[in-house]
Design a protein around this motif. Sequence first.
Motif, PDB file in Angstrom:
ATOM      1  N   VAL A 248      64.084 -26.304  77.455  1.00 17.87           N
ATOM      2  CA  VAL A 248      65.239 -27.071  77.187  1.00 17.87           C
ATOM      3  C   VAL A 248      65.083 -28.602  77.639  1.00 17.87           C
ATOM      4  O   VAL A 248      64.564 -28.681  78.952  1.00 17.87           O
ATOM      5  N   SER A 249      65.327 -29.533  76.754  1.00 23.10           N
ATOM      6  CA  SER A 249      65.150 -30.806  77.047  1.00 23.10           C
ATOM      7  C   SER A 249      66.434 -31.413  77.368  1.00 23.10           C
ATOM      8  O   SER A 249      66.461 -32.402  78.116  1.00 23.10           O
ATOM      9  N   ASP A 250      67.588 -30.907  77.350  1.00 25.99           N
ATOM     10  CA  ASP A 250      68.933 -31.483  77.500  1.00 25.99           C
ATOM     11  C   ASP A 250      69.977 -30.539  77.695  1.00 25.99           C
ATOM     12  O   ASP A 250      69.950 -29.345  76.888  1.00 25.99           O
ATOM     13  N   VAL A 251      71.026 -30.419  78.652  1.00 22.53           N
ATOM     14  CA  VAL A 251      71.961 -29.970  78.853  1.00 22.53           C
ATOM     15  C   VAL A 251      73.351 -30.754  79.082  1.00 22.53           C
ATOM     16  O   VAL A 251      73.120 -31.661  79.851  1.00 22.53           O
ATOM     17  N   LYS A 252      74.400 -30.559  78.417  1.00 25.12           N
ATOM     18  CA  LYS A 252      75.716 -31.150  78.608  1.00 25.12           C
ATOM     19  C   LYS A 252      76.898 -30.252  78.521  1.00 25.12           C
ATOM     20  O   LYS A 252      76.892 -29.415  77.688  1.00 25.12           O
ATOM     21  N   PHE A 253      77.743 -30.519  79.351  1.00 32.66           N
ATOM     22  CA  PHE A 253      78.936 -29.688  79.507  1.00 32.66           C
ATOM     23  C   PHE A 253      80.015 -30.399  78.646  1.00 32.66           C
ATOM     24  O   PHE A 253      79.848 -31.735  78.344  1.00 32.66           O
ATOM     25  N   SER A 254      80.687 -29.619  77.857  1.00 33.07           N
ATOM     26  CA  SER A 254      81.860 -30.121  77.167  1.00 33.07           C
ATOM     27  C   SER A 254      82.944 -30.822  78.087  1.00 33.07           C
ATOM     28  O   SER A 254      83.260 -30.477  79.149  1.00 33.07           O
ATOM     29  N   HIS A 255      83.521 -31.813  77.403  1.00 32.03           N
ATOM     30  CA  HIS A 255      84.565 -32.466  78.109  1.00 32.03           C
ATOM     31  C   HIS A 255      85.799 -31.347  78.691  1.00 32.03           C
ATOM     32  O   HIS A 255      86.017 -31.776  79.678  1.00 32.03           O
ATOM     33  N   TYR A 265      63.461 -27.632  71.510  1.00 31.57           N
ATOM     34  CA  TYR A 265      62.439 -28.421  70.417  1.00 31.57           C
ATOM     35  C   TYR A 265      63.246 -28.384  68.986  1.00 31.57           C
ATOM     36  O   TYR A 265      63.220 -29.401  68.246  1.00 31.57           O
ATOM     37  N   LEU A 266      63.454 -27.171  68.490  1.00 34.24           N
ATOM     38  CA  LEU A 266      63.836 -26.846  67.300  1.00 34.24           C
ATOM     39  C   LEU A 266      65.524 -26.859  67.189  1.00 34.24           C
ATOM     40  O   LEU A 266      66.028 -26.966  65.912  1.00 34.24           O
ATOM     41  N   THR A 267      66.172 -26.631  68.262  1.00 38.14           N
ATOM     42  CA  THR A 267      67.634 -26.119  67.847  1.00 38.14           C
ATOM     43  C   THR A 267      68.532 -26.788  69.082  1.00 38.14           C
ATOM     44  O   THR A 267      68.230 -27.216  70.087  1.00 38.14           O
ATOM     45  N   ALA A 268      69.647 -26.887  68.743  1.00 36.42           N
ATOM     46  CA  ALA A 268      70.730 -27.142  69.590  1.00 36.42           C
ATOM     47  C   ALA A 268      71.631 -26.052  69.597  1.00 36.42           C
ATOM     48  O   ALA A 268      72.019 -25.478  68.579  1.00 36.42           O
ATOM     49  N   GLU A 281      77.153 -20.394  69.292  1.00 40.45           N
ATOM     50  CA  GLU A 281      76.721 -21.312  68.221  1.00 40.45           C
ATOM     51  C   GLU A 281      75.328 -21.738  68.241  1.00 40.45           C
ATOM     52  O   GLU A 281      74.764 -22.324  69.263  1.00 40.45           O
ATOM     53  N   THR A 282      74.541 -21.724  67.006  1.00 42.18           N
ATOM     54  CA  THR A 282      73.084 -22.485  66.944  1.00 42.18           C
ATOM     55  C   THR A 282      72.925 -22.984  65.629  1.00 42.18           C
ATOM     56  O   THR A 282      73.256 -22.656  64.857  1.00 42.18           O
ATOM     57  N   TYR A 283      72.512 -24.028  65.921  1.00 33.94           N
ATOM     58  CA  TYR A 283      72.309 -25.269  65.030  1.00 33.94           C
ATOM     59  C   TYR A 283      70.835 -25.628  64.853  1.00 33.94           C
ATOM     60  O   TYR A 283      70.122 -25.896  65.951  1.00 33.94           O
ATOM     61  N   GLN A 284      70.244 -25.419  63.421  1.00 38.66           N
ATOM     62  CA  GLN A 284      68.904 -25.521  63.569  1.00 38.66           C
ATOM     63  C   GLN A 284      68.693 -27.220  63.167  1.00 38.66           C
ATOM     64  O   GLN A 284      69.098 -27.567  62.031  1.00 38.66           O
ATOM     65  N   GLU A 307      67.659 -35.188  73.298  1.00 40.90           N
ATOM     66  CA  GLU A 307      68.841 -35.439  74.125  1.00 40.90           C
ATOM     67  C   GLU A 307      69.910 -34.717  72.992  1.00 40.90           C
ATOM     68  O   GLU A 307      69.599 -34.936  71.909  1.00 40.90           O
ATOM     69  N   CYS A 308      71.001 -34.484  73.531  1.00 36.33           N
ATOM     70  CA  CYS A 308      72.327 -34.077  72.804  1.00 36.33           C
ATOM     71  C   CYS A 308      73.532 -34.797  73.364  1.00 36.33           C
ATOM     72  O   CYS A 308      73.341 -35.100  74.694  1.00 36.33           O
TER      73      CYS A 308
END
Length: 423
Positions: A248-255, A265-268, A281-284, A307-308
């Motif tokens: 995991v390269s990035d993690v963000k809480f929703s507002h 590397y491949l998904t969000a 939810e998984t996004y390719q 990052e996301c």
Amino acid sequence: MLSPVLCSDLAALEPEYTEADVISTVEFSPTGEFLATGDKGGRVVIFQREPQGEYNVYSTFQSHEPEFDYLKSLEIEEKINKIRWLPPHNPAHFLLSTNDKTIKLWRVSERDKRAEGYNLRDEEGRMKDLSTVTTLQVPVLRPMDLLVEASPRRVFANAHAYHINSISVNSDYIVDLKPENMEELSEVITVAEFHPLHCHLLAFSSSTGTTRLCDMRARALCDQHAKLFEEAVDPMRRSFFSEIVSSVSDVKFSHSGRYLLTRDYLTAKVWDLNMENKPVETYQVHDYLRTKLCSLYESDSIFDKFECAWNGTDSVIMTGAYNNYFRMFDRASRRDVTLEASREVCKRRAVLQPRRVCVGKKRKETDVSVDSLDFRKKILHTAWHPKENIIAIAASNNLYIFQDRLAPNGHHNTPEIQSAPPK
């Protein structure tokens, strides 16, 4: 779904650039009025939003210098890994910046007056001959050109045996997580983030692909997690690269604080804090790269850390990809779009066209074959304005700012790009 976008190209005028010019982090202030970038040369550049909507350079300062650890015979790069703004409480602005070893707290303030008429010093600041001072005068404040000053208020140095990958601001707690034996590392914390509403909740992800949620009311040391977010890997799809691409390269809480957004590397993936066993939810992001993992491993591209970001309403997520592409996913409609941030498309009032990467034969002239992707051009760092549809994209030494524009009838216009002053 994704409406009109405005881009400001804040790149250097010269086509050639050095490694020190490459942007390594991007971060909006809590109000969105300011945008800070850090680069591999240890510099921090702050942009301020003008009344017309454009972002112009507000302040530039050298945050970190290269150092050398003589005990470990290790060079410490000046590269800025992360920037975090502190909530504003007075006219000055405070932010944290860090390289691999040292975190610094900076105060950025404005000064438009200077004191004149000192008794013991002349106008140049030199001491007067005391025998010439026969009367006393009261110093006065005179107007001057606006000066933006950046000064370090605190320096947190030598507190970390390993590299600093992430920083997050909290009102109450200081957390220091480290393994018992630094010589036998099997897992690295890649990113950490405090909950936006509850300061006792901390999420951190690791190189093994897991995300842990810690409740510091129960364990202040965070050595035991309250929840573990991990998706089981299909044994049939497991390969040599499985652990690498799951890091995991990035993690963000929703507002809202209800969801976690993670990027490997491949998904969000979007996780509900109430459900640990799988993402909701998984996004390719670029699934077409699965057949190219060998070559990506040989070129070290497989270790790139993307990052996301969430938009202000948590309805759209954004992340970067290769070929200077970045992707947006609408959570409600499940539609997505691929856009390009590059100098070639940054012409005044030019239309920003969606892009498509194809695995087989091209269907349209504008399609890009996966074999022709430039893996040296990549968007690793992205940021979304906390309240408005304004995004910041870093691509090598260029900073692009895209803004949603409304037509007079209140509807969204066509995507367009505008050029801004050089960095």
